[in-house]
Design a protein around this motif. Structure first.
Motif, short mmCIF file in Angstrom:
data_model
loop_
_atom_site.label_atom_id
_atom_site.label_comp_id
_atom_site.label_asym_id
_atom_site.label_seq_id
_atom_site.Cartn_x
_atom_site.Cartn_y
_atom_site.Cartn_z
N ILE A 81 79.82 42.97 -11.95
CA ILE A 81 80.21 41.76 -12.68
C ILE A 81 79.35 40.58 -12.22
O ILE A 81 78.86 39.78 -13.03
N ALA A 82 79.17 40.45 -10.91
CA ALA A 82 78.35 39.37 -10.37
C ALA A 82 76.91 39.46 -10.89
O ALA A 82 76.28 38.43 -11.18
N PHE A 92 77.48 27.28 -12.89
CA PHE A 92 78.83 27.07 -13.41
C PHE A 92 79.61 26.19 -12.42
O PHE A 92 79.93 26.64 -11.32
N PRO A 93 79.93 24.95 -12.81
CA PRO A 93 80.65 24.05 -11.89
C PRO A 93 82.03 24.57 -11.49
O PRO A 93 82.45 24.43 -10.34
N LEU A 94 82.76 25.18 -12.45
CA LEU A 94 84.12 25.65 -12.15
C LEU A 94 84.35 26.99 -12.85
O LEU A 94 84.18 27.11 -14.07
N ALA A 95 84.73 27.99 -12.07
CA ALA A 95 84.94 29.33 -12.61
C ALA A 95 86.34 29.82 -12.25
O ALA A 95 86.97 29.34 -11.30
N LEU A 96 86.82 30.79 -13.02
CA LEU A 96 88.14 31.38 -12.82
C LEU A 96 88.00 32.89 -12.72
O LEU A 96 87.33 33.52 -13.54
N ASP A 97 88.65 33.48 -11.71
CA ASP A 97 88.69 34.94 -11.55
C ASP A 97 90.11 35.39 -11.84
O ASP A 97 91.04 35.13 -11.06
N VAL A 98 90.32 36.08 -12.96
CA VAL A 98 91.64 36.53 -13.38
C VAL A 98 91.92 37.90 -12.79
O VAL A 98 91.18 38.85 -13.04
N GLY A 99 92.99 38.02 -12.00
CA GLY A 99 93.28 39.27 -11.32
C GLY A 99 92.28 39.53 -10.22
O GLY A 99 91.73 40.62 -10.10
N SER A 100 92.06 38.53 -9.37
CA SER A 100 90.97 38.57 -8.39
C SER A 100 91.19 39.56 -7.27
O SER A 100 90.23 40.01 -6.64
N VAL A 158 85.89 35.26 -15.14
CA VAL A 158 85.55 36.65 -14.84
C VAL A 158 86.84 37.41 -14.55
O VAL A 158 87.86 36.83 -14.18
N SER A 159 86.78 38.71 -14.72
CA SER A 159 87.93 39.56 -14.42
C SER A 159 87.43 40.97 -14.16
O SER A 159 86.63 41.51 -14.93
N SER A 160 87.92 41.59 -13.07
CA SER A 160 87.45 42.92 -12.71
C SER A 160 88.63 43.84 -12.41
O SER A 160 89.41 43.59 -11.49
N LEU A 161 88.78 44.88 -13.24
CA LEU A 161 89.76 45.95 -13.02
C LEU A 161 91.18 45.42 -12.83
O LEU A 161 91.89 45.81 -11.90
N SER A 162 91.57 44.53 -13.73
CA SER A 162 92.93 43.97 -13.68
C SER A 162 93.61 43.98 -15.04
O SER A 162 94.81 44.23 -15.13
N ILE A 187 83.29 37.14 -18.71
CA ILE A 187 82.67 38.41 -18.30
C ILE A 187 83.74 39.23 -17.60
O ILE A 187 84.30 38.80 -16.59
N GLY A 188 84.05 40.40 -18.15
CA GLY A 188 85.14 41.19 -17.60
C GLY A 188 84.82 42.66 -17.53
O GLY A 188 83.86 43.16 -18.14
N ALA A 189 85.65 43.39 -16.77
CA ALA A 189 85.55 44.84 -16.67
C ALA A 189 86.95 45.41 -16.56
O ALA A 189 87.81 44.83 -15.90
N MET A 190 87.18 46.53 -17.23
CA MET A 190 88.47 47.20 -17.16
C MET A 190 88.26 48.70 -17.31
O MET A 190 87.24 49.15 -17.81
N PHE A 191 89.24 49.47 -16.85
CA PHE A 191 89.15 50.92 -16.94
C PHE A 191 89.23 51.38 -18.38
O PHE A 191 89.98 50.82 -19.19
N GLY A 192 88.46 52.44 -18.71
CA GLY A 192 88.45 53.00 -20.04
C GLY A 192 89.29 54.26 -20.14
O GLY A 192 89.83 54.78 -19.15
N GLY A 193 89.38 54.80 -21.35
CA GLY A 193 90.28 55.90 -21.65
C GLY A 193 89.96 57.20 -20.96
O GLY A 193 90.84 58.06 -20.82
N ASP A 194 88.71 57.42 -20.54
CA ASP A 194 88.35 58.67 -19.86
C ASP A 194 88.55 58.60 -18.35
O ASP A 194 88.19 59.55 -17.63
N THR A 195 89.11 57.50 -17.87
CA THR A 195 89.34 57.36 -16.43
C THR A 195 90.33 58.41 -15.94
O THR A 195 91.39 58.60 -16.53
N LEU A 196 89.96 59.09 -14.85
CA LEU A 196 90.83 60.08 -14.19
C LEU A 196 91.26 61.20 -15.13
O LEU A 196 92.37 61.71 -15.03
N TYR A 197 90.36 61.60 -16.04
CA TYR A 197 90.74 62.68 -16.95
C TYR A 197 90.96 63.99 -16.20
O TYR A 197 91.78 64.83 -16.62
N GLU A 198 90.26 64.18 -15.07
CA GLU A 198 90.47 65.40 -14.29
C GLU A 198 91.89 65.45 -13.73
O GLU A 198 92.56 66.49 -13.78
N LEU A 199 92.35 64.34 -13.18
CA LEU A 199 93.70 64.27 -12.62
C LEU A 199 94.74 64.42 -13.72
O LEU A 199 95.74 65.14 -13.55
#
Length: 345
Positions: A81-82, A92-100, A158-162, A187-199
């Motif tokens: 993400i960075a 960016f003078p002021l940023a927010l991290d959602v689910g940091s 920004v938001s990462s895996l939340s 700018i964000g990232a989250m898990f997709g539908g194929d995550t942990l398909y083996e489990l």
């Protein structure tokens, strides 16, 4: 779609004012004029996840003796993400991290890129045990589903895996869009539908064999085909959505589940099954090894990651040309090569 193996488990002062609002439990050193009354979640909306349980899971994980032991995946995605933030040539003078969480994005950022960062998470223990960062940060305990900020506040969110744990993802995207300033970027990232398909497959097959049916043990995820539509509906433009896969090798199924718990990523769906029988777990471990095991005896766990970038509209942004304004036809493109001097090709 690229796949990358990031490692294996085996290697693997003074009192601050307290502000209270409908959308946050308490705030640390919130700058004056930044807070706004947040509306509570709609009681009539569909809620697939138990948010109180998720908060307990994340708080428990952050209080472990070595909380960083299971942070390898969050740190890897936080770094990616960075990298996307660094690709934008501005400060960016002021940023927010959602689910940091413990600050997995902040540790990779620099003062030249982000001058100040507000970190928001539902788990206070994660914020208290945040990793060090060179940029000034302010930690706020608040729910990602109800951001307690005024409109047009942040230059970057920004938001990462939340966000895969929020009950109302369209509402979360709208709130992120609302707190962004015009020409601000998310700018964000989250898990997709194929995550942990083996489990998922191993547990389902084991339950079918031993108990005659199965229950969901891996939470539902958003499809990549829906992300662009949801971001567009929230008001974002100039969208970019791409996918990636990170594969981590573990000694076995039980180590996979142990590390998921250490990440605070245990299932919190309302329809989850509270307990698994011992025989079912042993059968699932054997199926996991038989179907997906590596030649060295380890088993892989795949994490599909969706990355998204969206901008809030501003008059200065580039706009598409009007329909019919083109001066060259696509059919004429092959002919243009004959008019270009050889030395310029």
């Amino acid at each position: 779609m690229a796949a990358a193996a990031v490692g294996t488990r085996s290697l693997a002062g003074s009192a601050l004012p307290v502000l209270r609002g409908a959308g946050c439990r308490w705030l640390w050193a919130l700058p004056a004029g930044l807070a706004a009354a947040a509306s509570p979640p709609s009681s009539g909306s569909l809620s697939p996840f138990d948010r109180r349980l998720k908060r307990k899971q994340k708080n428990w994980a952050a209080l472990q003796a070595e909380p960083g032991k299971c942070d390898y995946l969050r740190e890897e995605v936080g770094g990616r993400i960075a990298d996307r933030v660094f690709d934008i040539p501005r400060t960016f003078p002021l940023a927010l991290d959602v689910g940091s969480g413990r600050g997995y994005i902040a540790q990779h950022l620099t003062k030249d890129t982000v001058e100040k960062l507000i970190q928001v998470d539902i788990a206070e223990n994660a914020l208290k045990n945040a990793v060090e960062s060179e940029i000034p940060t302010v930690s706020i305990v608040a729910d990602e589903e109800s951001l307690p900020f005024k409109e047009n506040t942040f230059n970057l969110v920004v938001s990462s895996l939340s966000l895969h744990w929020v009950n109302d993802l369209p509402k979360a995207f709208r709130e992120i869009h609302q707190v962004l300033k015009p020409d601000g970027v998310f700018i964000g990232a989250m898990f997709g539908g194929d995550t942990l398909y083996e489990l998922r497959c191993s547990l389902q097959l084991a339950e079918l064999e031993r108990e005659g049916g199965f229950s969901p043990h891996v939470s539902p995820f958003t499809a990549v085909s829906d992300l662009g539509h949801l971001l567009s509906r929230a008001g974002f433009n100039t969208l970019t959505v791409d996918t990636d896969e990170i594969q981590v090798n573990y000694p076995g199924l039980f180590e996979v589940m142990e590390d998921l718990q250490g990440m605070g990523e245990s299932n919190c769906s309302w329809n989850r099954k509270p307990l698994l029988h011992r025989d079912t777990m042993l059968a699932a471990a054997a199926i996991y090894q038989e179907m997906y095991g590596n030649s060295d005896g380890s088993v892989p766990a795949t994490f599909q990651i969706f990355y998204m970038i969206g901008w809030k509209f501003h008059e200065s942004q580039a706009k598409p040309a009007k329909r019919g304004s083109a001066t060259v036809s696509f059919g004429d493109l092959p002919k243009l090569g004959g008019f270009v001097p050889r030395e310029k090709r």
